[in-house]
Design an enzyme around this catalytic site. Structure first.
Site, PDB file in Angstrom:
ATOM      1  N   GLN A  92       0.846  -1.195   0.000  1.00 58.11           N
ATOM      2  CA  GLN A  92       0.000   0.000   0.000  1.00 58.11           C
ATOM      3  C   GLN A  92       0.887   1.252   0.000  1.00 58.11           C
ATOM      4  OE1 GLN A  92      -3.413  -0.474   3.051  1.00 58.11           O
ATOM      5  NE2 GLN A  92      -1.959  -2.080   3.610  1.00 58.11           N
ATOM      6  N   ASN A  93       2.197   1.042   0.215  1.00 56.62           N
ATOM      7  CA  ASN A  93       3.123   2.161   0.328  1.00 56.62           C
ATOM      8  C   ASN A  93       3.484   2.737  -1.041  1.00 56.62           C
ATOM      9  OD1 ASN A  93       3.006   1.457   2.999  1.00 56.62           O
ATOM     10  ND2 ASN A  93       4.992   0.415   3.013  1.00 56.62           N
ATOM     11  N   HIS A 110      -1.353   1.217  -4.485  1.00 57.96           N
ATOM     12  CA  HIS A 110      -1.756   2.621  -4.303  1.00 57.96           C
ATOM     13  C   HIS A 110      -0.821   3.592  -5.021  1.00 57.96           C
ATOM     14  CE1 HIS A 110      -4.142   1.444  -0.432  1.00 57.96           C
ATOM     15  NE2 HIS A 110      -4.766   1.115  -1.529  1.00 57.96           N
ATOM     16  N   CYS A 137       4.366  19.377 -18.712  1.00 56.57           N
ATOM     17  CA  CYS A 137       4.512  17.928 -18.918  1.00 56.57           C
ATOM     18  C   CYS A 137       5.695  17.699 -19.848  1.00 56.57           C
ATOM     19  CB  CYS A 137       3.251  17.353 -19.540  1.00 56.57           C
ATOM     20  SG  CYS A 137       3.469  15.670 -20.165  1.00 56.57           S
ATOM     21  N   CYS A 140       3.954  16.351 -23.423  1.00 54.07           N
ATOM     22  CA  CYS A 140       3.098  17.212 -24.260  1.00 54.07           C
ATOM     23  C   CYS A 140       3.397  18.692 -24.052  1.00 54.07           C
ATOM     24  CB  CYS A 140       1.625  16.920 -23.990  1.00 54.07           C
ATOM     25  SG  CYS A 140       1.048  17.464 -22.373  1.00 54.07           S
ATOM     26  N   SER A 179      -2.698  -1.042   9.530  1.00 59.74           N
ATOM     27  CA  SER A 179      -3.726  -0.924  10.572  1.00 59.74           C
ATOM     28  C   SER A 179      -5.049  -1.535  10.140  1.00 59.74           C
ATOM     29  CB  SER A 179      -3.947   0.551  10.900  1.00 59.74           C
ATOM     30  OG  SER A 179      -4.456   1.223   9.742  1.00 59.74           O
ATOM     31  N   ASN A 203       2.875  -6.957  13.205  1.00 61.69           N
ATOM     32  CA  ASN A 203       2.583  -5.530  13.371  1.00 61.69           C
ATOM     33  C   ASN A 203       3.071  -5.071  14.744  1.00 61.69           C
ATOM     34  OD1 ASN A 203       1.335  -3.509  11.702  1.00 61.69           O
ATOM     35  ND2 ASN A 203      -0.243  -3.287  13.282  1.00 61.69           N
TER      36      ASN A 203
HETATM   37  C1  BV8 Z   1     -11.692   2.194  -3.770  1.00 57.36           C
HETATM   38  C2  BV8 Z   1      -1.986   6.565  -1.633  1.00 57.36           C
HETATM   39  C3  BV8 Z   1     -13.338   1.430  -5.362  1.00 57.36           C
HETATM   40  C4  BV8 Z   1      -1.903   8.027  -1.457  1.00 57.36           C
HETATM   41  C5  BV8 Z   1      -3.759   5.651  -0.190  1.00 57.36           C
HETATM   42  C6  BV8 Z   1     -15.396  -0.342   2.350  1.00 57.36           C
HETATM   43  C7  BV8 Z   1     -15.681   0.093   3.616  1.00 57.36           C
HETATM   44  C8  BV8 Z   1     -15.348   1.438   3.965  1.00 57.36           C
HETATM   45  C9  BV8 Z   1     -14.732   2.320   3.078  1.00 57.36           C
HETATM   46  C10 BV8 Z   1     -14.458   1.872   1.828  1.00 57.36           C
HETATM   47  C11 BV8 Z   1     -14.795   0.554   1.459  1.00 57.36           C
HETATM   48  N1  BV8 Z   1     -14.388   0.395   0.188  1.00 57.36           N
HETATM   49  C12 BV8 Z   1     -13.830   1.549  -0.267  1.00 57.36           C
HETATM   50  C13 BV8 Z   1     -13.861   2.471   0.720  1.00 57.36           C
HETATM   51  C14 BV8 Z   1     -13.363   3.841   0.630  1.00 57.36           C
HETATM   52  C15 BV8 Z   1     -11.854   3.975   0.853  1.00 57.36           C
HETATM   53  C16 BV8 Z   1     -11.506   3.588   2.264  1.00 57.36           C
HETATM   54  O1  BV8 Z   1     -11.043   2.499   2.539  1.00 57.36           O
HETATM   55  N2  BV8 Z   1     -11.717   4.565   3.156  1.00 57.36           N
HETATM   56  C17 BV8 Z   1     -11.290   4.357   4.565  1.00 57.36           C
HETATM   57  C18 BV8 Z   1     -10.616   5.611   5.048  1.00 57.36           C
HETATM   58  C19 BV8 Z   1     -12.457   3.955   5.390  1.00 57.36           C
HETATM   59  N3  BV8 Z   1     -11.072   3.204  -0.105  1.00 57.36           N
HETATM   60  C20 BV8 Z   1     -10.827   3.771  -1.324  1.00 57.36           C
HETATM   61  O2  BV8 Z   1     -11.244   4.853  -1.670  1.00 57.36           O
HETATM   62  C21 BV8 Z   1      -9.954   2.941  -2.263  1.00 57.36           C
HETATM   63  N4  BV8 Z   1     -10.553   2.899  -3.571  1.00 57.36           N
HETATM   64  O3  BV8 Z   1     -12.263   1.614  -2.873  1.00 57.36           O
HETATM   65  O4  BV8 Z   1     -12.112   2.178  -5.086  1.00 57.36           O
HETATM   66  C22 BV8 Z   1     -12.980  -0.064  -5.394  1.00 57.36           C
HETATM   67  C23 BV8 Z   1     -13.417  -0.943  -4.406  1.00 57.36           C
HETATM   68  C24 BV8 Z   1     -13.134  -2.308  -4.514  1.00 57.36           C
HETATM   69  C25 BV8 Z   1     -12.344  -2.817  -5.501  1.00 57.36           C
HETATM   70  C26 BV8 Z   1     -11.924  -1.891  -6.449  1.00 57.36           C
HETATM   71  C27 BV8 Z   1     -12.240  -0.493  -6.384  1.00 57.36           C
HETATM   72  C28 BV8 Z   1      -8.571   3.605  -2.495  1.00 57.36           C
HETATM   73  C29 BV8 Z   1      -7.844   3.738  -1.216  1.00 57.36           C
HETATM   74  C30 BV8 Z   1      -6.388   4.183  -1.501  1.00 57.36           C
HETATM   75  C31 BV8 Z   1      -6.116   5.577  -0.972  1.00 57.36           C
HETATM   76  N5  BV8 Z   1      -4.692   5.896  -1.103  1.00 57.36           N
HETATM   77  N6  BV8 Z   1      -2.437   5.925  -0.399  1.00 57.36           N
HETATM   78  C32 BV8 Z   1      -0.918   8.422  -0.390  1.00 57.36           C
HETATM   79  O5  BV8 Z   1      -0.194   7.570   0.149  1.00 57.36           O
HETATM   80  O6  BV8 Z   1      -0.862   9.632  -0.145  1.00 57.36           O
HETATM   81  S1  BV8 Z   1      -4.269   4.935   1.319  1.00 57.36           S
HETATM   82  C33 BV8 Z   1      -2.915   5.171   2.408  1.00 57.36           C
HETATM   83  O7  BV8 Z   1      -3.475   5.081   3.691  1.00 57.36           O
HETATM   84  C34 BV8 Z   1      -1.855   4.095   2.353  1.00 57.36           C
HETATM   85  O8  BV8 Z   1      -1.564   3.693   1.049  1.00 57.36           O
HETATM   86  C35 BV8 Z   1      -2.497   2.972   3.170  1.00 57.36           C
HETATM   87  O9  BV8 Z   1      -3.345   2.208   2.372  1.00 57.36           O
HETATM   88  C36 BV8 Z   1      -3.338   3.749   4.151  1.00 57.36           C
HETATM   89  C37 BV8 Z   1      -2.638   3.833   5.465  1.00 57.36           C
HETATM   90  O10 BV8 Z   1      -2.817   2.613   6.087  1.00 57.36           O
HETATM   91  P1  BV8 Z   1      -1.537   1.835   6.684  1.00 57.36           P
HETATM   92  O11 BV8 Z   1      -0.517   1.674   5.625  1.00 57.36           O
HETATM   93  O12 BV8 Z   1      -2.092   0.648   7.349  1.00 57.36           O
HETATM   94  O13 BV8 Z   1      -0.930   2.892   7.743  1.00 57.36           O
HETATM   95  P2  BV8 Z   1      -1.522   3.290   9.184  1.00 57.36           P
HETATM   96  O14 BV8 Z   1      -0.757   4.492   9.612  1.00 57.36           O
HETATM   97  O15 BV8 Z   1      -3.001   3.326   9.170  1.00 57.36           O
HETATM   98  O16 BV8 Z   1      -1.087   2.052  10.119  1.00 57.36           O
HETATM   99  C38 BV8 Z   1       0.267   1.775  10.315  1.00 57.36           C
HETATM  100  C39 BV8 Z   1       0.313   0.468  11.104  1.00 57.36           C
HETATM  101  O17 BV8 Z   1       1.689   0.119  11.276  1.00 57.36           O
HETATM  102  C40 BV8 Z   1      -0.312   0.580  12.500  1.00 57.36           C
HETATM  103  O18 BV8 Z   1      -1.125  -0.570  12.737  1.00 57.36           O
HETATM  104  C41 BV8 Z   1       0.910   0.602  13.440  1.00 57.36           C
HETATM  105  O19 BV8 Z   1       0.651  -0.091  14.626  1.00 57.36           O
HETATM  106  C42 BV8 Z   1       1.938  -0.182  12.639  1.00 57.36           C
HETATM  107  N7  BV8 Z   1       3.328   0.229  12.921  1.00 57.36           N
HETATM  108  C43 BV8 Z   1       3.792   1.473  13.192  1.00 57.36           C
HETATM  109  N8  BV8 Z   1       5.151   1.429  13.373  1.00 57.36           N
HETATM  110  C44 BV8 Z   1       5.520   0.116  13.180  1.00 57.36           C
HETATM  111  C45 BV8 Z   1       4.353  -0.646  12.861  1.00 57.36           C
HETATM  112  N9  BV8 Z   1       4.380  -1.970  12.633  1.00 57.36           N
HETATM  113  C46 BV8 Z   1       5.602  -2.583  12.704  1.00 57.36           C
HETATM  114  N10 BV8 Z   1       6.784  -1.908  12.985  1.00 57.36           N
HETATM  115  C47 BV8 Z   1       6.773  -0.581  13.228  1.00 57.36           C
HETATM  116  N11 BV8 Z   1       7.925   0.050  13.513  1.00 57.36           N
END
Ligand code: BV8
Length: 233
Positions: A92-93, A110, A137, A140, A179, A203
């Site tokens: 996802q990164n 992503h 761009c 273009c 998460s 995690n």
């Molecule tokens: C879509 C790019 C249609 C940009 C990103 C169903 C239910 C509810 C909502 C939805 C649903 N389906 C769709 C949605 C809407 C939405 C969504 O999920 N909303 C959320 C907020 C509820 N999803 C979308 O819009 C997606 N598109 O659904 O299109 C579709 C559906 C089905 C099939 C096809 C099409 C698109 C989502 C992508 C958005 N873009 N990133 C950018 O990076 O700027 S998301 C971005 O945030 C990241 O890429 C990543 O995905 C997310 C962050 O999450 P994590 O990576 O998990 O990071 P987080 O900080 O949350 O957690 C870190 C974890 O690491 C923690 O648990 C922590 O404890 C742990 N940690 C910390 N330090 C350490 C560690 N672990 C180990 N060692 C350490 N040292």
């Protein structure tokens, strides 16, 4: 090689890059505490205020160029080299730390921070510099249509067909540093489990979906990932 497993899918999130100095999203000082994702990570936000969005991604791009892979990234690249059968690393990164560690069977669902695309001509290419509305761009020559090649909320993730295929065939699914808040990625463990795969969460703390996993290990990725991969081989 001892592993009883044939086909492996690994999902990574921001947590695997946290120890490389790249902020996560939801932790106490995470990106989403400084910016509203609706402003900086949606097509609507980009249409409303493209300068703010460029500032957000330019800062993350500069930060990434200072960062380096950590032992968790290295352990996954090492595992891939020694894994002769089906292997897919889905991240996802948007950082390039997996590539820099040597991963090749990798899919950025992503998008990628070091790539831009032109919404006028569709050109897509590497970019390590800041961009803004005045940047023309390279293909273009038109300014004002460049955007980071990342997937924003409400946009279709990349490579979903390949991911679905790999999930349907895997017998081992490992989730690292995520998460479990963002879909469709957060739903992959249930899909893998549904078709009989063994599921593992690595995690810092239990994720939203922790109850779905058959096996869990908690701690910093740089420690628990190399240890788990060594045991797997
Ligand atoms: C879509 C790019 C249609 C940009 C990103 C169903 C239910 C509810 C909502 C939805 C649903 N389906 C769709 C949605 C809407 C939405 C969504 O999920 N909303 C959320 C907020 C509820 N999803 C979308 O819009 C997606 N598109 O659904 O299109 C579709 C559906 C089905 C099939 C096809 C099409 C698109 C989502 C992508 C958005 N873009 N990133 C950018 O990076 O700027 S998301 C971005 O945030 C990241 O890429 C990543 O995905 C997310 C962050 O999450 P994590 O990576 O998990 O990071 P987080 O900080 O949350 O957690 C870190 C974890 O690491 C923690 O648990 C922590 O404890 C742990 N940690 C910390 N330090 C350490 C560690 N672990 C180990 N060692 C350490 N040292």
């Amino acid at each position: 090689m001892a592993s009883p497993y044939q086909s492996l899918v690994i999902l990574t999130g921001a947590g695997i890059s946290a120890e490389s100095g790249l902020g996560t999203f939801r932790d106490k000082d995470g990106l989403w505490t400084q910016y509203d994702l609706r402003d900086v990570a949606t097509p609507e936000g980009f249409a409303r205020n493209p300068a703010l969005v460029h500032e957000f991604y330019n800062a993350r791009r500069r930060n990434l160029l200072e960062a380096a892979p950590n032992p968790a990234h290295a352990a996954l690249a090492d595992l891939e080299r020694q894994w002769p059968r089906d292997f897919l690393l889905v991240t996802q990164n948007v950082d390039d730390l997996h590539e820099r560690a040597g991963s090749t069977r990798l899919l950025h669902m992503h998008g990628e921070l070091l790539k831009i695309r032109c919404e006028n001509c569709g050109d897509r290419r590497e970019c390590r510099q800041d961009i803004d509305l005045a940047t023309a761009c390279p293909a273009c020559g038109t300014p004002g249509y460049l955007r980071p090649h990342v997937v924003w909320f409400g946009e279709m993730p990349l490579g979903m067909a390949q991911i679905e295929q790999a999930l349907a065939a895997c017998d081992l699914f490992i989730s690292i540093g995520t998460s479990g808040n963002v879909y469709p990625a957060a739903g992959f463990v249930a899909e893998a489990r549904r078709q009989g795969a063994h599921t593992v969460e690595l995690n810092l703390e239990p994720s939203e979906g922790h109850s779905v996993f058959a096996e869990k290990r908690y701690g910093p990725a740089s420690e628990i990932v190399p240890a788990f991969m060594r045991a797997l081989l």
